[in-house]
Scaffold this motif. Structure first.
Motif, mmCIF file in Angstrom:
data_model
loop_
_atom_site.group_PDB
_atom_site.id
_atom_site.type_symbol
_atom_site.label_atom_id
_atom_site.label_comp_id
_atom_site.label_asym_id
_atom_site.label_seq_id
_atom_site.Cartn_x
_atom_site.Cartn_y
_atom_site.Cartn_z
ATOM 1 N N ALA A 55 0.812 -1.213 0.000
ATOM 2 C CA ALA A 55 0.000 0.000 0.000
ATOM 3 C C ALA A 55 0.847 1.265 0.000
ATOM 4 O O ALA A 55 1.962 1.292 0.529
ATOM 5 N N THR A 56 0.273 2.296 -0.583
ATOM 6 C CA THR A 56 0.889 3.625 -0.608
ATOM 7 C C THR A 56 -0.059 4.604 0.079
ATOM 8 O O THR A 56 -1.180 4.250 0.437
ATOM 9 N N ILE A 57 0.392 5.840 0.198
ATOM 10 C CA ILE A 57 -0.462 6.860 0.804
ATOM 11 C C ILE A 57 -1.726 7.067 -0.028
ATOM 12 O O ILE A 57 -2.771 7.414 0.517
ATOM 13 N N HIS A 58 -1.646 6.811 -1.327
ATOM 14 C CA HIS A 58 -2.830 6.965 -2.182
ATOM 15 C C HIS A 58 -3.884 5.912 -1.858
ATOM 16 O O HIS A 58 -5.085 6.183 -1.937
ATOM 17 N N ASP A 59 -3.452 4.733 -1.455
ATOM 18 C CA ASP A 59 -4.393 3.694 -1.027
ATOM 19 C C ASP A 59 -5.108 4.119 0.259
ATOM 20 O O ASP A 59 -6.308 3.885 0.418
ATOM 21 N N VAL A 60 -4.379 4.746 1.165
ATOM 22 C CA VAL A 60 -4.975 5.248 2.411
ATOM 23 C C VAL A 60 -6.007 6.317 2.073
ATOM 24 O O VAL A 60 -7.140 6.297 2.574
ATOM 25 N N LYS A 61 -5.617 7.258 1.218
ATOM 26 C CA LYS A 61 -6.530 8.336 0.828
ATOM 27 C C LYS A 61 -7.786 7.773 0.172
ATOM 28 O O LYS A 61 -8.898 8.232 0.449
ATOM 29 N N ASN A 62 -7.610 6.769 -0.678
ATOM 30 C CA ASN A 62 -8.752 6.183 -1.388
ATOM 31 C C ASN A 62 -9.707 5.456 -0.450
ATOM 32 O O ASN A 62 -10.923 5.594 -0.577
ATOM 33 N N ILE A 63 -9.172 4.659 0.468
ATOM 34 C CA ILE A 63 -10.054 3.904 1.369
ATOM 35 C C ILE A 63 -10.880 4.867 2.230
ATOM 36 O O ILE A 63 -12.063 4.643 2.466
ATOM 37 N N LEU A 64 -10.273 5.965 2.668
ATOM 38 C CA LEU A 64 -11.005 6.927 3.490
ATOM 39 C C LEU A 64 -11.965 7.766 2.655
ATOM 40 O O LEU A 64 -13.071 8.071 3.104
ATOM 41 N N ALA A 65 -11.581 8.116 1.438
ATOM 42 C CA ALA A 65 -12.487 8.866 0.555
ATOM 43 C C ALA A 65 -13.717 8.034 0.218
ATOM 44 O O ALA A 65 -14.830 8.558 0.140
ATOM 45 N N ASP A 66 -13.521 6.723 0.060
ATOM 46 C CA ASP A 66 -14.646 5.833 -0.241
ATOM 47 C C ASP A 66 -15.636 5.766 0.920
ATOM 48 O O ASP A 66 -16.813 5.465 0.727
ATOM 49 N N GLN A 67 -15.186 6.031 2.121
ATOM 50 C CA GLN A 67 -16.042 5.955 3.315
ATOM 51 C C GLN A 67 -16.831 7.243 3.563
ATOM 52 O O GLN A 67 -17.874 7.227 4.213
ATOM 53 N N ASN A 68 -16.335 8.347 3.063
ATOM 54 C CA ASN A 68 -16.835 9.665 3.420
ATOM 55 C C ASN A 68 -18.355 9.815 3.290
ATOM 56 O O ASN A 68 -19.032 10.189 4.234
#
Length: 193
Positions: A124-137
């Motif tokens: 995983a990269t920081i973009h994966d972290v950003k994506n998983i949280l953006a998907d939850q918003n």
């Protein structure tokens, strides 16, 4: 990969199922002045997930979530200088003491970060972290009590907008478009650094 962080945290920590906020009424029915675990989880879990989402907007924040440890004081990190105000709002909402609220919020935040890390791909990269949280918003906003005014606390007034609590095909499409604009703003901000 699609996960429902809100449900996983609620289940993992043994909290009752959260209520969706009716966009027309904008509040969760609650008993006034009686400490209530349900009221606490209704306020704390969405607030923490939204704060993690906002925290992940910066590369540094996403990096901390990606490689963070159990020893990190996540509530301090994600709420920063608004920490005391947020803890007080959630304590008032749930009728718990501020100290008890802080302890419980720290546990939720630590659990949330652990769950995020476990649901990321191996490299995983920081973009994966950003994506998983953006998907939850968009999903998390459906459960956030408006009484908290968490958008004001997190310097993002769109979080308190009742249109974020609407569901259906048009609303879903608008949430996707909104997330795209948010992601584009992050890219612009990071490219200017």
């Amino acid at each position: 990969m699609s996960v429902n962080l809100l449900e996983i945290i609620q289940s993992h920590l043994g909290y009752s199922e959260l209520q969706k906020i009716d966009p027309n009424e904008q509040f969760v029915k609650k008993d006034i002045n009686i400490p209530d675990e349900r009221q606490f989880s209704q306020a704390a879990i969405p607030s923490i997930l939204l704060a993690l989402y906002m925290f992940s907007h910066s590369d540094e924040g996403a990096e901390k979530i990606l490689h963070g440890t159990n020893n990190a004081l996540w509530t301090d990190l994600i709420f920063d200088n608004k920490k005391e105000d947020v803890i007080q709002k959630i304590a008032d909402y749930s009728c718990y003491s501020k100290e008890n609220t802080k302890i419980k919020m720290d546990k939720i935040a630590m659990d949330a970060v652990n769950i995020i890390q476990k649901n990321l791909p191996p490299e995983a990269t920081i973009h994966d972290v950003k994506n998983i949280l953006a998907d939850q918003n968009a999903h998390v906003l459906l459960y956030l009590p408006v009484d908290l005014q968490m958008g004001q606390m997190l310097n993002n007034n769109t979080l308190d907008d009742s249109t974020n609590k609407m569901e259906g095909p048009i609303s879903s499409m608008m949430h996707v478009i909104g997330n795209q604009f948010s992601d584009n703003e992050d890219i612009k901000e990071n490219s200017n650094d």
